[in-house]
Design an enzyme around this catalytic site. Structure first.
Site, PDB file in Angstrom:
ATOM      1  N   ARG A  77       0.851  -1.184   0.000  1.00  0.00           N
ATOM      2  CA  ARG A  77       0.000   0.000   0.000  1.00  0.00           C
ATOM      3  C   ARG A  77       0.893   1.242   0.000  1.00  0.00           C
ATOM      4  O   ARG A  77       1.668   1.471   0.931  1.00  0.00           O
ATOM      5  CB  ARG A  77      -0.917  -0.012   1.225  1.00  0.00           C
ATOM      6  CG  ARG A  77      -1.792   1.230   1.310  1.00  0.00           C
ATOM      7  CD  ARG A  77      -2.714   1.205   2.507  1.00  0.00           C
ATOM      8  NE  ARG A  77      -3.406   2.484   2.605  1.00  0.00           N
ATOM      9  CZ  ARG A  77      -3.410   3.265   3.682  1.00  0.00           C
ATOM     10  NH1 ARG A  77      -2.774   2.898   4.788  1.00  0.00           N
ATOM     11  NH2 ARG A  77      -4.058   4.414   3.667  1.00  0.00           N
ATOM     12  N   HIS A 121      -3.568  10.876   0.630  1.00  0.00           N
ATOM     13  CA  HIS A 121      -2.984  10.679   1.954  1.00  0.00           C
ATOM     14  C   HIS A 121      -2.410  12.012   2.442  1.00  0.00           C
ATOM     15  O   HIS A 121      -1.226  12.125   2.717  1.00  0.00           O
ATOM     16  CB  HIS A 121      -1.917   9.583   1.915  1.00  0.00           C
ATOM     17  CG  HIS A 121      -1.610   8.979   3.256  1.00  0.00           C
ATOM     18  ND1 HIS A 121      -1.559   7.609   3.478  1.00  0.00           N
ATOM     19  CD2 HIS A 121      -1.333   9.552   4.455  1.00  0.00           C
ATOM     20  CE1 HIS A 121      -1.260   7.387   4.748  1.00  0.00           C
ATOM     21  NE2 HIS A 121      -1.116   8.558   5.367  1.00  0.00           N
ATOM     22  N   GLU A 166      -7.750   8.081   6.278  1.00  0.00           N
ATOM     23  CA  GLU A 166      -8.027   8.717   7.561  1.00  0.00           C
ATOM     24  C   GLU A 166      -8.608  10.128   7.436  1.00  0.00           C
ATOM     25  O   GLU A 166      -8.003  11.111   7.860  1.00  0.00           O
ATOM     26  CB  GLU A 166      -6.759   8.755   8.421  1.00  0.00           C
ATOM     27  CG  GLU A 166      -6.218   7.393   8.778  1.00  0.00           C
ATOM     28  CD  GLU A 166      -5.041   7.420   9.738  1.00  0.00           C
ATOM     29  OE1 GLU A 166      -4.661   6.359  10.230  1.00  0.00           O
ATOM     30  OE2 GLU A 166      -4.498   8.537   9.999  1.00  0.00           O
ATOM     31  N   ASN A 289      -7.504   1.456   9.921  1.00  0.00           N
ATOM     32  CA  ASN A 289      -6.216   1.752  10.538  1.00  0.00           C
ATOM     33  C   ASN A 289      -6.394   1.713  12.046  1.00  0.00           C
ATOM     34  O   ASN A 289      -7.260   2.424  12.584  1.00  0.00           O
ATOM     35  CB  ASN A 289      -5.694   3.129  10.123  1.00  0.00           C
ATOM     36  CG  ASN A 289      -5.215   3.178   8.696  1.00  0.00           C
ATOM     37  OD1 ASN A 289      -5.255   2.175   7.983  1.00  0.00           O
ATOM     38  ND2 ASN A 289      -4.759   4.336   8.253  1.00  0.00           N
ATOM     39  N   TYR A 291      -4.392   1.592  15.964  1.00  0.00           N
ATOM     40  CA  TYR A 291      -3.187   1.690  16.787  1.00  0.00           C
ATOM     41  C   TYR A 291      -3.484   1.573  18.281  1.00  0.00           C
ATOM     42  O   TYR A 291      -2.712   0.951  19.008  1.00  0.00           O
ATOM     43  CB  TYR A 291      -2.477   3.024  16.526  1.00  0.00           C
ATOM     44  CG  TYR A 291      -1.900   3.128  15.132  1.00  0.00           C
ATOM     45  CD1 TYR A 291      -0.643   2.614  14.842  1.00  0.00           C
ATOM     46  CD2 TYR A 291      -2.619   3.717  14.102  1.00  0.00           C
ATOM     47  CE1 TYR A 291      -0.108   2.688  13.562  1.00  0.00           C
ATOM     48  CE2 TYR A 291      -2.089   3.794  12.812  1.00  0.00           C
ATOM     49  CZ  TYR A 291      -0.838   3.278  12.557  1.00  0.00           C
ATOM     50  OH  TYR A 291      -0.304   3.342  11.291  1.00  0.00           O
ATOM     51  N   GLU A 360      -3.508  -0.303   8.186  1.00  0.00           N
ATOM     52  CA  GLU A 360      -2.340   0.100   8.987  1.00  0.00           C
ATOM     53  C   GLU A 360      -2.463  -0.477  10.385  1.00  0.00           C
ATOM     54  O   GLU A 360      -3.537  -0.433  10.980  1.00  0.00           O
ATOM     55  CB  GLU A 360      -2.216   1.632   9.128  1.00  0.00           C
ATOM     56  CG  GLU A 360      -1.818   2.377   7.888  1.00  0.00           C
ATOM     57  CD  GLU A 360      -1.697   3.882   8.132  1.00  0.00           C
ATOM     58  OE1 GLU A 360      -1.435   4.293   9.284  1.00  0.00           O
ATOM     59  OE2 GLU A 360      -1.877   4.646   7.161  1.00  0.00           O
TER      60      GLU A 360
END
Length: 465
Positions: A77, A121, A166, A289, A291, A360
């Site tokens: 990606r 992005h 995002e 994504n 985290y 991600e």
């Protein structure tokens, strides 16, 4: 013990983004982006770092793809920089920019790697920033036009198209707060950026379908805000952080409750007739994504109905973000693998028709490059022993496995990131890569996590803890 081998079409991959790795900001006709402007202005990034050189991947892409080949990934990606493709407002396509991405795509294919291209992005051309950026409705149409130009050239070779990365960041952090370009700090002004990003997504999908047909594999990537804590606080932050994207994109409406909780700070008059039909376009995958998680609680403060102060969560001035327990990363983010499981299951339950892939997941560590003797060969080698990253990834891959066992249709997993790189406002102080980059020499050194991931990919089995 492990899950049976993942399906053949499951994509193991890694991810990067154009401004974080390419450098070459003044080469081959590229125009400045809002991140060039933002990072060059004093006080916006740690040490005044910029993406001017980054990891020099504009010149070293073949070296990077050779590493991907060594890693054994199914897919890569990367993102395409609009400033390279449409460097002048309303102007012609910059063929040199498309030539670069064509070389990248062809090199990936020559090495048996599926190209997954993110079209936006965050590096919006500065000429659009000068006209209000995502606060200007016209930006959505300009980005859709750029999408068509890219699809015309690369549509026969790109495996997966991701419209936006995002949009929470490119609205709330960028126009509500001051952390990301352009750093407007307009609080509820971010809702207008949210809507125009949603509109851009729908228009971009339509351009891809018109150019490539229904066979095109199209996705969007969201960094959903997964919070725990008081039910009322969790519900409101879900409305403002998540459903403001999910519902228009996947259901064709904004939840009525969103308008109620933002009454007084936003009248939503920028939502025009027909917009929601434009936004609600069929997509093939939802990129996630992930985290960390948050911990929220209702405070004793009243909601400030007219507040226009800088905020990355406008409409939540009566909510407190509390310290999260447990271990944290170099970014200060908590490590909560169960949050990934819970979020995947929740999205699946609410939008059961939507296959997902993790676009991600990764961790910033205080990595140290060491020189040592290889016990097997006796050679002097460079190494990075990032055990904490391996532990983090193991736990999160296990969470993904558990989600799949619970019925989630998960189609892939992309580790962030392939390379250490420019980490936005944190500059070069945070290292997310599974490959260490010496920023002085641009030398790449695979970390222990690279070798761990290579073994996991080769076995095509997810860990069980």
């Amino acid at each position: 013990m492990s899950l049976p081998t993942v399906p053949d079409n499951f994509m193991f991959g890694t991810a990067t983004a154009s401004y974080q790795i390419e450098g070459a900001v003044n080469e081959d006709g590229r125009c400045p982006s809002i991140w060039d402007t933002f990072s060059h202005a004093a006080g916006h990034t740690v040490n005044g770092d910029t993406g001017d050189v980054a990891t020099d991947s504009y010149h070293r892409y073949k070296e990077d793809i050779a590493l991907l080949k060594e890693l054994g990934v199914d897919a890569y990606r990367f993102s395409i920089a609009m400033p390279r493709i449409v460097p002048t407002e309303g102007g012609p396509t910059n063929e040199a920019g498309l030539d670069f991405y064509e070389r990248v795509v062809d090199e990936l294919l020559a090495n048996g790697i599926k190209p997954c291209a993110t079209l936006y992005h965050w590096d919006l051309p500065q000429y659009l920033g000068d006209k209000g950026g995502w606060l200007n409705r016209d930006t959505a149409y300009r980005v859709a036009d750029y999408t068509r130009r890219v699809a015309e050239r690369l549509g026969d070779r790109v495996d997966t198209w991701i419209t936006l990365n995002e949009p929470w960041c490119s609205s709330y952090l960028s126009y509500g707060g001051t952390e990301h370009a352009p750093g407007l700090g307009g609080g509820p002004a971010a809702f207008e950026a949210v809507h125009h990003l949603n509109l851009a997504h729908g228009l971009m999908v339509q351009e891809l379908r018109d150019e490539l047909g229904d066979a095109a594999k199209v996705a969007v990537t969201l960094n959903l805000q997964f919070n725990r804590g008081d039910a009322d606080a969790v519900h409101r932050t879900d409305l403002i952080g998540n459903r403001v994207f999910l519902d228009p994109m996947l259901r064709g409406y904004y939840p009525a409750e969103l308008f109620a909780v933002t009454k007084g700070i936003c009248d939503w008059s920028f939502v025009k007739d027909g917009d929601l039909e434009q936004i609600h376009q069929p997509i093939d995958l939802l990129g996630i994504n992930y985290y960390s998680t948050g911990l929220v609680a209702m405070s004793d403060r009243p909601q400030f109905p007219q507040s226009t102060e800088a905020s990355t969560f406008p409409g939540c001035s009566d909510i407190d973000w509390l310290p999260t327990p447990g271990e944290h990363t170099e970014m200060g983010w908590n490590i909560d693998p169960n949050g990934l499981y819970d979020m995947l299951v929740r999205v699946h339950n609410n939008y059961p028709e939507m296959p997902m892939f993790i676009t991600e997941n990764g961790i910033a560590c205080a990595d140290e490059l060491v020189t040592e003797t290889d016990p097997a060969t006796g050679d002097t080698v460079k190494a990075v022993h990032d055990d904490k990253r391996i532990a983090y990834l193991t736990k999160h891959f296990d969470a993904a496995r558990r989600a799949m066992e619970a019925g989630v249709d998960l189609r892939g997993y992309f580790v962030w990131s392939m390379l250490d790189n420019f980490e936005w406002a944190f500059g070069y102080t945070k290292r997310f890569g599974i490959t260490y980059v010496d920023y002085e020499t641009q030398e790449r050194t695979p970390k222990d996590s690279f070798k761990w991931y290579r073994k996991l990919i080769a076995g095509r089995e997810l860990p069980v803890l």
